[in-house]
Motif scaffolding. Structure first.
Motif, short mmCIF file in Angstrom:
data_model
loop_
_atom_site.label_atom_id
_atom_site.label_comp_id
_atom_site.label_asym_id
_atom_site.label_seq_id
_atom_site.Cartn_x
_atom_site.Cartn_y
_atom_site.Cartn_z
N GLU A 1 5.82 7.81 -1.50
CA GLU A 1 5.88 7.74 -0.04
C GLU A 1 7.20 7.15 0.43
O GLU A 1 7.76 7.57 1.46
N ILE B 1 3.43 4.48 7.90
CA ILE B 1 3.16 5.41 6.81
C ILE B 1 1.95 4.93 5.99
O ILE B 1 1.79 3.74 5.71
N GLY B 2 1.06 5.84 5.69
CA GLY B 2 -0.17 5.48 4.99
C GLY B 2 -1.24 4.94 5.90
O GLY B 2 -2.35 4.64 5.46
N ARG B 3 -0.92 4.82 7.19
CA ARG B 3 -1.89 4.36 8.19
C ARG B 3 -2.05 5.44 9.25
O ARG B 3 -2.94 6.28 9.14
N HIS C 1 0.81 -1.22 0.00
CA HIS C 1 0.00 0.00 0.00
C HIS C 1 0.84 1.27 0.00
O HIS C 1 0.30 2.37 -0.11
N VAL C 2 2.16 1.15 0.12
CA VAL C 2 3.04 2.32 0.17
C VAL C 2 3.64 2.57 -1.21
O VAL C 2 4.29 1.69 -1.78
N SER C 3 3.44 3.74 -1.75
CA SER C 3 3.92 4.08 -3.08
C SER C 3 5.42 4.39 -3.06
O SER C 3 6.02 4.58 -2.00
N ASN D 1 0.65 10.36 7.84
CA ASN D 1 0.31 10.81 6.49
C ASN D 1 1.52 11.49 5.86
O ASN D 1 1.99 12.51 6.34
N LEU E 1 1.69 11.60 2.09
CA LEU E 1 1.31 12.09 0.77
C LEU E 1 0.75 13.51 0.81
O LEU E 1 0.95 14.28 -0.14
N SER F 1 -3.48 15.54 -2.70
CA SER F 1 -2.60 16.11 -1.68
C SER F 1 -3.09 17.46 -1.16
O SER F 1 -3.41 18.36 -1.95
N VAL G 1 -1.20 11.05 -6.75
CA VAL G 1 -0.72 11.62 -5.50
C VAL G 1 -1.07 13.11 -5.41
O VAL G 1 -1.62 13.58 -4.40
#
Length: 367
Positions: A138, A304-306, A133-135, A309, A311, A359, A355
């Protein structure tokens, strides 16, 4: 491979370079994905504050593994964040896992070529696998998020804690988020930039506009005269460091996260405040990747992403071939930016529109 090479002060050439040489033991070839722009990169470009020329900038990096590591722990296609510090194996601080506190070490993007090139060879222990789930975008922000986490972990969090973060740039907003994750009930974020304050507000923080009054005076007023338990200086100014000291309550903790660009003379009244309030001042530098599985970087990647934040801090995503134009704009302050990220690989470029469309920082960029 293509690379953006800093040839001299304010001069970057995009050229073809040979594939990178191995670095250290168990070096793994990585296709660079995305590279974040740090304030230190702008100083190296604009003022020549570095270790010499030529140099490929970039120490906030993500990428995709292109070959298997010797022990098989990384395979082609694995997306990774890249820890930039290459420790000196003979330094005593390295023995206890404090790589960045050693008397000597190597470093991608400052002491050796970094991420603004299509390929990099990286020791396997400097690679951290990114969750699905992490780009890649990110992933390039793991490094600054780790710096902020390493800083705020130095201060114990008492019950019903309050905190002040001075500076609402990416590092400051990461610090504010980590304080909240760590149990701080109320986090105040101060910045003179209204756009950065709006981003902080939308991330759920109470903000301070210090344009007319100091951050310390406002923070003390908002805490009914008590002050905050934890103050984080993330602006890099002598004045704001002194404000952080004066904003802190009895037996509180002051974290010096910004590398000061101006002196901070200590008046006897300030020293008396530190003494009589029994304040603790913390210096902080970089982050730890040891012990593996329980390090600063492991926590960043798990969060990160949880709960954290990244992004929404990204205001610009640019092709790395545009490094000259982008860094000129940042050095001359011709453009407003929160976090600028260079997309090096096609995979990272493919993430850019998604993204930026979502943002909070991009929404503050003038049309």
């Amino acid at each position: 491979m293509r690379a953006a090479v800093l040839r001299d002060v304010r001069r970057i050439d995009v050229v073809d370079l040979p594939s990178p040489e191995p670095v250290g033991a168990d070096s793994v070839l990585v296709r660079v994905g995305a590279v974040g722009v740090c304030g230190s990169d702008v100083l190296r470009f604009g003022l020549g504050k570095g270790y010499g020329f030529p140099l490929v900038l970039g120490h906030e990096m993500s990428g995709t593994v292109a070959e298997s590591s010797a022990d098989g722990s990384f395979q082609p296609g694995d997306r990774v964040a890249i820890f930039p510090c290459l420790p000196d194996p003979h330094d005593p601080m390295t023995e206890i896992g404090e790589f960045a506190l050693a008397a000597s070490y190597d470093y991608f993007g400052s002491r050796r070529d970094g991420g603004l090139e299509e390929e990099l060879r990286v020791p396997a222990r400097n690679l951290f696998r990114l969750p699905e789930h992490v780009s890649l975008i990110e992933g390039a922000l793991v490094e600054p998020a780790g710096v902020a986490l390493h800083a705020v972990r130095k201060a114990p969090v008492p019950p019903n804690a309050t905190a002040l973060v001075i500076g609402a740039g990416p590092i400051g907003l990461f610090a504010a988020q980590w304080l909240r994750v760590g149990g701080v009930v109320r986090v105040l974020v101060a910045d003179i930039d209204a756009r950065k304050r709006r981003i902080a507000e939308q991330l759920g923080f109470e903000t301070i506009d210090p344009t007319d009054s100091g951050s310390d005076e406002i923070a003390i007023d908002r805490t009914d005269g008590r002050g905050v338990d934890i103050a984080v200086e993330a602006s890099g100014l002598g004045l704001t460091f002194l404000q952080a000291v004066h904003a802190t309550a009895h037996q509180g903790h002051v974290i010096l996260l910004g590398d000061l660009s101006t002196d901070a003379p200590l008046a006897k009244e300030t020293v008396s405040r530190i003494l009589r309030r029994e304040l603790t001042l913390h210096g902080t530098w970089n982050a730890r990747i040891t012990p593996r599985g329980r390090s600063d970087w492991d926590m960043v990647i798990a969060s990160i992403g949880r709960t954290v934040n990244a992004l929404d801090l990204v205001s610009h995503i640019e092709p790395f071939e545009e490094a000259q134009r982008v860094l000129e704009g940042l050095a001359d302050r011709r453009v407003w930016a929160n976090k600028t990220v260079f997309a090096v690989s096609e995979e990272a470029r493919a993430e850019a529109d998604r993204v930026l469309a979502a943002s909070l920082s991009r929404a503050e960029v003038p049309a």
